[in-house]
Design a protein around this motif. Structure first.
Motif, PDB file in Angstrom:
ATOM      1  N   ALA A 151     -30.544 -28.833  31.010  1.00 43.78           N
ATOM      2  CA  ALA A 151     -31.572 -29.843  31.296  1.00 43.78           C
ATOM      3  C   ALA A 151     -32.622 -29.220  32.186  1.00 43.78           C
ATOM      4  O   ALA A 151     -32.304 -28.477  33.120  1.00 43.78           O
ATOM      5  N   ALA A 152     -33.884 -29.512  31.897  1.00 42.97           N
ATOM      6  CA  ALA A 152     -34.985 -29.005  32.706  1.00 42.97           C
ATOM      7  C   ALA A 152     -36.062 -30.077  32.801  1.00 42.97           C
ATOM      8  O   ALA A 152     -36.355 -30.768  31.816  1.00 42.97           O
ATOM      9  N   VAL A 153     -36.646 -30.214  33.984  1.00 43.37           N
ATOM     10  CA  VAL A 153     -37.690 -31.213  34.203  1.00 43.37           C
ATOM     11  C   VAL A 153     -39.033 -30.620  33.813  1.00 43.37           C
ATOM     12  O   VAL A 153     -39.442 -29.575  34.335  1.00 43.37           O
ATOM     13  N   ALA A 154     -39.735 -31.278  32.888  1.00 43.40           N
ATOM     14  CA  ALA A 154     -41.044 -30.824  32.440  1.00 43.40           C
ATOM     15  C   ALA A 154     -42.108 -31.175  33.473  1.00 43.40           C
ATOM     16  O   ALA A 154     -41.902 -32.050  34.325  1.00 43.40           O
ATOM     17  N   PRO A 155     -43.277 -30.525  33.407  1.00 40.59           N
ATOM     18  CA  PRO A 155     -44.359 -30.869  34.329  1.00 40.59           C
ATOM     19  C   PRO A 155     -44.755 -32.346  34.270  1.00 40.59           C
ATOM     20  O   PRO A 155     -45.240 -32.905  35.249  1.00 40.59           O
ATOM     21  N   SER A 156     -44.510 -32.991  33.134  1.00 39.18           N
ATOM     22  CA  SER A 156     -44.830 -34.412  32.977  1.00 39.18           C
ATOM     23  C   SER A 156     -43.862 -35.312  33.728  1.00 39.18           C
ATOM     24  O   SER A 156     -44.093 -36.512  33.864  1.00 39.18           O
ATOM     25  N   GLY A 157     -42.742 -34.742  34.211  1.00 41.69           N
ATOM     26  CA  GLY A 157     -41.706 -35.538  34.864  1.00 41.69           C
ATOM     27  C   GLY A 157     -40.597 -35.941  33.927  1.00 41.69           C
ATOM     28  O   GLY A 157     -39.569 -36.474  34.375  1.00 41.69           O
ATOM     29  N   GLU A 158     -40.774 -35.707  32.631  1.00 38.97           N
ATOM     30  CA  GLU A 158     -39.721 -36.010  31.663  1.00 38.97           C
ATOM     31  C   GLU A 158     -38.594 -34.979  31.788  1.00 38.97           C
ATOM     32  O   GLU A 158     -38.823 -33.834  32.183  1.00 38.97           O
ATOM     33  N   LEU A 159     -37.399 -35.409  31.431  1.00 37.02           N
ATOM     34  CA  LEU A 159     -36.255 -34.510  31.431  1.00 37.02           C
ATOM     35  C   LEU A 159     -36.027 -34.044  29.997  1.00 37.02           C
ATOM     36  O   LEU A 159     -35.858 -34.858  29.091  1.00 37.02           O
ATOM     37  N   LEU A 160     -36.030 -32.744  29.797  1.00 37.01           N
ATOM     38  CA  LEU A 160     -35.766 -32.176  28.483  1.00 37.01           C
ATOM     39  C   LEU A 160     -34.326 -31.685  28.462  1.00 37.01           C
ATOM     40  O   LEU A 160     -33.925 -30.891  29.319  1.00 37.01           O
ATOM     41  N   VAL A 161     -33.566 -32.163  27.500  1.00 38.82           N
ATOM     42  CA  VAL A 161     -32.150 -31.812  27.416  1.00 38.82           C
ATOM     43  C   VAL A 161     -31.877 -31.119  26.086  1.00 38.82           C
ATOM     44  O   VAL A 161     -32.161 -31.675  25.013  1.00 38.82           O
ATOM     45  N   HIS A 162     -31.349 -29.924  26.160  1.00 44.23           N
ATOM     46  CA  HIS A 162     -30.940 -29.163  24.976  1.00 44.23           C
ATOM     47  C   HIS A 162     -29.575 -29.694  24.547  1.00 44.23           C
ATOM     48  O   HIS A 162     -28.552 -29.380  25.142  1.00 44.23           O
ATOM     49  N   HIS A 163     -29.586 -30.544  23.508  1.00 45.38           N
ATOM     50  CA  HIS A 163     -28.335 -31.119  23.025  1.00 45.38           C
ATOM     51  C   HIS A 163     -27.556 -30.088  22.226  1.00 45.38           C
ATOM     52  O   HIS A 163     -26.348 -29.924  22.385  1.00 45.38           O
ATOM     53  N   ASP A 164     -28.243 -29.411  21.317  1.00 40.36           N
ATOM     54  CA  ASP A 164     -27.671 -28.289  20.585  1.00 40.36           C
ATOM     55  C   ASP A 164     -28.829 -27.476  20.031  1.00 40.36           C
ATOM     56  O   ASP A 164     -29.984 -27.736  20.358  1.00 40.36           O
ATOM     57  N   THR A 165     -28.538 -26.502  19.178  1.00 46.70           N
ATOM     58  CA  THR A 165     -29.593 -25.596  18.707  1.00 46.70           C
ATOM     59  C   THR A 165     -30.566 -26.242  17.732  1.00 46.70           C
ATOM     60  O   THR A 165     -31.489 -25.570  17.257  1.00 46.70           O
TER      61      THR A 165
END
Length: 263
Positions: A151-165
């Motif tokens: 999980a990484a927080v984008a500059p927009s404040g949204e959380l991006l989560v790598h669920h799978d490939t």
């Protein structure tokens, strides 16, 4: 002599105090709390490999809870686990997407970009800006970073989560005092079922997922809109019969979403 032995035992017993048990490890503040899935994204240049449809209603609206010692994505076993530690990896947005979502089809650029997943980043953040990614649910057989869950927080404040490939989840932080939002106006909720839905965030989000699933079902090329409307009306009466029974409402809503999606 007995007095000396007793004194020595008292000193020994008080000097070897038991170590207090530590509580669950707290997650990094940047990702801690409750998040809600806003979008489900796949590689727009490689749609043949999508594991789930774009904005899959089984995911959209679901809550991701990141708290002391645990990660829990509502209804998803792959991202639900005890988290005893919070490994951090430093990377760049370009590497997270290029290596986290590898392409395997011949003739394609092997390195997807954030834009391929409808993630818009400032120009300065695309290649060189450092990104802090938190590894989630790291089991003994998990793939190496960034192919595993992160999980990484984008500059927009949204959380991006790598669920799978193949699947990226885009989430927004859910406020503590946020009121549930259903597919209908909760200010006009009149029946026991409507009031119960509007009183719980999970029920309200599944209600929205039903509406989204209906819309997606109607958009298919082979869709029969009239039949879907008839079935939906009958289902609505069945849900209303639940009254204020939250478990009954939830089961029907979840089942209806999966039915409409086709599973």
């Amino acid at each position: 002599m007995l007095a000396l032995v007793g004194l020595a035992w008292a000193v020994l017993s008080t000097s070897v105090a038991p170590t207090p048990a530590r509580g669950p490890a707290a997650p990094p503040a940047a990702i801690a709390g409750t998040w809600e899935v806003e979008r489900v994204e796949g590689d727009a240049q490689d749609s043949s490999r999508w594991r789930f449809p774009q904005n899959d209603p089984r995911f959209v609206g679901r809550a991701l809870v990141v708290g002391p010692g645990r990660v829990e994505l509502e209804g998803d076993k792959e991202l639900t686990c005890q988290q005893d530690a919070w490994p951090t990896r430093r990377s760049t947005w370009a590497r997270l997407f290029a290596k986290g979502f590898p392409r395997v089809r011949p003739g394609m650029n092997p390195n997807p970009t954030p834009e391929d997943f409808d993630v818009v980043l400032p120009k300065t953040a695309k290649k060189s800006a450092a990104v802090v990614a938190e590894v989630l649910c790291q089991g003994p057989y998990a793939a190496k970073f960034p192919l595993n869950h992160w999980a990484a927080v984008a500059p927009s404040g949204e959380l991006l989560v790598h669920h799978d490939t193949q699947v990226l989840l885009v989430l927004r932080r859910r406020a503590v005092d946020e009121k549930p939002v259903a597919s209908f106006d909760c200010a006009k909720a009149a029946t026991p079922t409507e009031k119960t839905i509007c009183g719980r965030a999970d029920l309200a989000s599944w209600d929205r997922s039903v509406a989204l699933a209906v819309s997606l079902a109607k958009s298919r090329e082979d869709a029969h809109g009239a039949e879907i409307d008839t079935a939906q009306a009958a289902w609505g009466k069945q849900r209303s019969a639940c009254g204020a029974d939250a478990n009954c409402i939830e089961k029907l809503q979840v089942a209806r979403v999966y039915e409409l999606v086709g599973e």
